[in-house]
Design a protein around this motif. Structure first.
Motif, PDB file in Angstrom:
ATOM      1  N   GLU A 110       0.667  -1.211   0.125  1.00 47.87           N
ATOM      2  CA  GLU A 110      -0.070  -0.120   0.112  1.00 47.87           C
ATOM      3  C   GLU A 110       0.602   1.230  -0.005  1.00 47.87           C
ATOM      4  OE1 GLU A 110       0.011  -1.685   4.166  1.00 47.87           O
ATOM      5  OE2 GLU A 110      -0.085  -2.454   2.323  1.00 47.87           O
ATOM      6  N   GLN A 114      -1.410   2.009  -4.535  1.00 45.39           N
ATOM      7  CA  GLN A 114      -2.588   1.598  -3.978  1.00 45.39           C
ATOM      8  C   GLN A 114      -3.510   2.452  -4.789  1.00 45.39           C
ATOM      9  OE1 GLN A 114      -3.257   2.331  -0.001  1.00 45.39           O
ATOM     10  NE2 GLN A 114      -5.025   1.065   0.257  1.00 45.39           N
ATOM     11  N   ILE A 116      -7.284   3.502  -4.657  1.00 47.67           N
ATOM     12  CA  ILE A 116      -8.235   3.921  -3.626  1.00 47.67           C
ATOM     13  C   ILE A 116      -9.676   4.250  -4.527  1.00 47.67           C
ATOM     14  CG2 ILE A 116      -8.979   4.772  -1.691  1.00 47.67           C
ATOM     15  CD1 ILE A 116      -6.371   5.207  -0.740  1.00 47.67           C
ATOM     16  N   ASN A 117     -10.455   3.324  -4.604  1.00 46.07           N
ATOM     17  CA  ASN A 117     -11.938   3.596  -5.143  1.00 46.07           C
ATOM     18  C   ASN A 117     -12.797   4.584  -4.130  1.00 46.07           C
ATOM     19  OD1 ASN A 117     -11.428   2.676  -7.713  1.00 46.07           O
ATOM     20  ND2 ASN A 117     -12.356   0.497  -7.156  1.00 46.07           N
ATOM     21  N   GLN A 120     -14.242   2.805  -1.038  1.00 48.95           N
ATOM     22  CA  GLN A 120     -13.253   2.753  -0.007  1.00 48.95           C
ATOM     23  C   GLN A 120     -12.707   3.915   0.910  1.00 48.95           C
ATOM     24  OE1 GLN A 120     -10.576   1.160  -3.015  1.00 48.95           O
ATOM     25  NE2 GLN A 120     -10.335  -0.729  -1.661  1.00 48.95           N
ATOM     26  N   GLN A 121     -13.077   5.007   0.492  1.00 46.50           N
ATOM     27  CA  GLN A 121     -12.708   6.290   1.403  1.00 46.50           C
ATOM     28  C   GLN A 121     -13.812   6.520   2.328  1.00 46.50           C
ATOM     29  OE1 GLN A 121     -11.350   9.057  -2.340  1.00 46.50           O
ATOM     30  NE2 GLN A 121     -11.400   9.777  -0.468  1.00 46.50           N
ATOM     31  N   ARG A 122     -13.205   6.597   3.755  1.00 43.84           N
ATOM     32  CA  ARG A 122     -13.822   6.873   4.757  1.00 43.84           C
ATOM     33  C   ARG A 122     -14.156   8.503   4.861  1.00 43.84           C
ATOM     34  NH1 ARG A 122     -11.781   4.078  10.093  1.00 43.84           N
ATOM     35  NH2 ARG A 122     -13.755   4.790  10.842  1.00 43.84           N
ATOM     36  N   ARG A 271      -6.976   8.188   3.625  1.00 44.46           N
ATOM     37  CA  ARG A 271      -6.994   6.659   4.385  1.00 44.46           C
ATOM     38  C   ARG A 271      -7.451   6.886   5.853  1.00 44.46           C
ATOM     39  NH1 ARG A 271      -1.597   4.749   1.468  1.00 44.46           N
ATOM     40  NH2 ARG A 271      -1.029   6.746   1.963  1.00 44.46           N
ATOM     41  N   CYS A 427     -11.007   8.218  -9.007  1.00 43.64           N
ATOM     42  CA  CYS A 427     -10.334   7.573  -7.925  1.00 43.64           C
ATOM     43  C   CYS A 427      -8.981   8.185  -7.640  1.00 43.64           C
ATOM     44  CB  CYS A 427     -10.242   6.167  -8.560  1.00 43.64           C
ATOM     45  SG  CYS A 427      -9.061   6.160  -9.899  1.00 43.64           S
TER      46      CYS A 427
END
Length: 580
Positions: A110, A114, A116-117, A120-122, A271, A427
């Motif tokens: 990662e 990596q 990140i879609n 997947q993001q908080r 992240r 993304c």
């Protein structure tokens, strides 16, 4: 465990520092030195700073006394110097521990690459009272719709105030609710530019909204102004008519990525983790060493896998890349020449033709084993791609867009194995220390269509406004210092998007957004690189506020396949073409 930064008021930290530095080591802390310590401790240790501060202050005092020239007065300049020395010591120690970072292959996956879609993001909520982000929390969808504007507003407000303070001219914006009863007074407002239910222009902030008159407004040039953007407006409010007469308007000032991260206490919003400064420095060094790594960008709107000329062009390109395979290839949709929609006729379903296009791409790639084994592939969908095209019929839909469905991906996945990513639109790619934002959207055309026409500017450009004919002809002669039109448009596009801090700064009637994923469209902090594939805009290759902006444009023009080569280590971009 994630460490979220906190803001520690200097007066709260003063008693602790007095006991640790003054009484124990005989050092006298100054106000600017105390402010620097508060900023560093809050960003490094977060809410648990009280448990960690005493060992840190002992280390700080020992490092301070290593240089007798510093004296006993702890000021801001020398505090920054000592913190930099401590950081350097930690980096040296990390390099000497088992050689763990001596080879980039030993780094976690990662950290190297990596994708990140958006799903997947908080979401990290923003607390405008503390001017910092709180711990991630679950929020109901109705509340998210309400938070969409307020979060953008408060982040933009605090960013603008930081910029003003850094220039030595601090000020405050006037809330709209405070206009009442203040006739003929001048105000500076930060608000959302909208059209109200009367069809009049208005500004809105969390405290309320007010109708505005832009007939005499002179906006700052080289920016688009459209419904949904946040602007800074200055003017005079009149109680008669309850109208704010705007005299000038501009976008909020942009902010460099490093400055935003420092203000956030080095929080990684993508992240939802705390950034490790030491590790970032090591990753950046490794990134620079790998100067041969390149990313190939294949533009959108003409990568139609249902057309034979596209197959011929890709085969020619892959043959060229087979000699020295790139690190990654990013392909932007649409991947079909027509919207993929259900059909009721006896013709072959468009979903079948769509799947066959990707199967043909897999057959082509099998001819190039070196490319397949060494290169990562990323596919970003466009408007004609399923399943979004089923409802939008190829028109602009809701952002963000979901990845391509598994219906079409099986054969290509067997060929490329693990080195393939079916990305959302947009993304993000985390490459060592860089954050690369990918989006496929015809943004320029939408900005031009909805750009506000200011009467004061329009009248000054009118050739029949009473000027002499000779004067008007002089205006048509190009100024030697004037930028080429395409470059000016490119700068205007990039500046508007990055100043807004959002990839789609429009009202929902122009470009709808998924409430639950609006945070994934934010450009705050600004990414290291913004790759915007926009076939309606000129090709981009420029830097604004430290953010590299690239537009690969259309893939095929006449009998030429045009692509871009991006080198992350130097952040250079080269345009090339292949004849077929």
């Amino acid at each position: 465990m994630t460490t979220l930064p906190v803001v520690i008021p200097p007066q709260v930290l003063r008693p602790v520092v007095y006991r640790a530095l003054t009484k124990k080591y005989g050092l006298a802390i100054k106000l600017d030195g105390l402010q620097e310590l508060a900023k560093y401790i809050g960003s490094s240790y977060g809410a648990q700073w009280k448990d960690e501060i005493n060992p840190f202050l002992d280390t700080f005092a020992a490092q301070w006394r290593n240089d007798t020239c510093r004296g006993i007065f702890v000021d801001g300049v020398h505090v920054r110097q000592v913190l930099a020395e401590l950081l350097e010591e930690v980096i040296v120690q990390s390099r000497s521990q088992d050689g763990i970072l001596e080879n980039h292959q030993d780094l976690p996956v990662e950290d190297v690459w990596q994708c990140i879609n958006t799903i997947q993001q908080r979401r990290v909520p923003y607390n405008h009272w503390k001017k910092q982000f709180d711990s991630p929390a679950n929020t109901s969808p109705p509340a998210l719709k309400q938070d969409m504007f307020s979060t953008r507003y408060y982040i933009t407000r605090d960013r603008s105030l930081r910029n003003a303070a850094s220039l030595g001219a601090p000020f405050e914006f006037t809330e709209i609710k405070n206009f009442m009863g203040k006739d003929s007074q001048n105000f500076v407002v930060l608000g959302l530019l909208i059209m109200n239910n009367k069809g009049k222009w208005a500004l809105e902030d969390p405290s309320g909204s007010i109708e505005i008159d832009i007939s005499q407004c002179v906006p700052t040039p080289l920016s688009y102004y459209m419904p949904g953007c946040i602007v800074i407006a200055e003017g005079i409010y009149f109680t008669v008519g309850q109208t704010f007469h705007v005299t000038s308007m501009t976008h909020p000032p942009g902010e460099k990525r490093v400055d935003s991260q420092l203000a956030l206490g080095n929080l990684d919003l993508v992240r939802a983790t705390h950034l490790d400064k030491q590790r970032l420095i090591v990753l950046h060094e490794k990134e620079i060493e790998l100067d041969e790594n390149e990313i190939i960008l294949l533009g959108g709107e003409s990568m139609f896998l249902d057309q034979q000329n596209v197959h011929d062009a890709l085969r020619k390109l892959f043959a060229k890349l087979e000699e020295l395979p790139p690190y990654a290839i990013i392909c932007f949709g649409s991947f079909f020449s027509k919207p993929v929609i259900p059909t009721s006729s006896n013709a072959i379903p468009s979903t079948t033709l769509y799947r066959k296009g990707f199967e043909s791409l897999a057959v082509i790639l099998e001819e190039f084993p070196e490319l397949v084994s060494s290169t990562k592939f990323v596919f970003v969908p466009g408007n004609n791609d399923p399943w979004k095209s089923m409802s939008t019929l190829g028109m602009d839909g809701v952002l963000p867009m979901a990845p391509l469905p598994s219906l079409v991906t099986h054969k290509l996945e067997r060929v490329l194995k693990q080195d393939i990513v079916w990305a959302t639109n947009p993304c993000r790619i985390m490459y060592y220390s860089q954050e690369i934002f990918l989006v496929r959207d015809d943004l320029q055309q939408r900005l031009k269509v909805h750009d506000v026409s200011f009467p004061a500017i329009a009248s000054s450009k009118d050739p029949h406004s009473g000027e002499e004919e000779g004067q008007y002809i002089d205006q048509l002669v190009k100024n030697p210092d004037q930028l080429p039109r395409e470059l000016e448009q490119a700068r205007k596009l990039v500046k508007t998007v990055l100043d807004q801090g959002h990839i789609s700064p429009f009202v929902e009637s122009i470009r709808p957004v998924d409430w639950e994923q609006d945070h994934t469209l934010m450009l705050f902090p600004a990414p290291t690189t913004l790759i915007l594939c926009d076939t309606t805009a000129p090709k981009l290759n420029l830097t604004y506020n430290g953010c590299k902006a690239i537009n690969p444009g259309s893939l095929i023009v006449n009998r030429k396949l045009k692509y871009s080569r991006y080198f992350p280590s130097t952040r250079n971009c080269i345009e090339e073409e292949v004849l077929f």
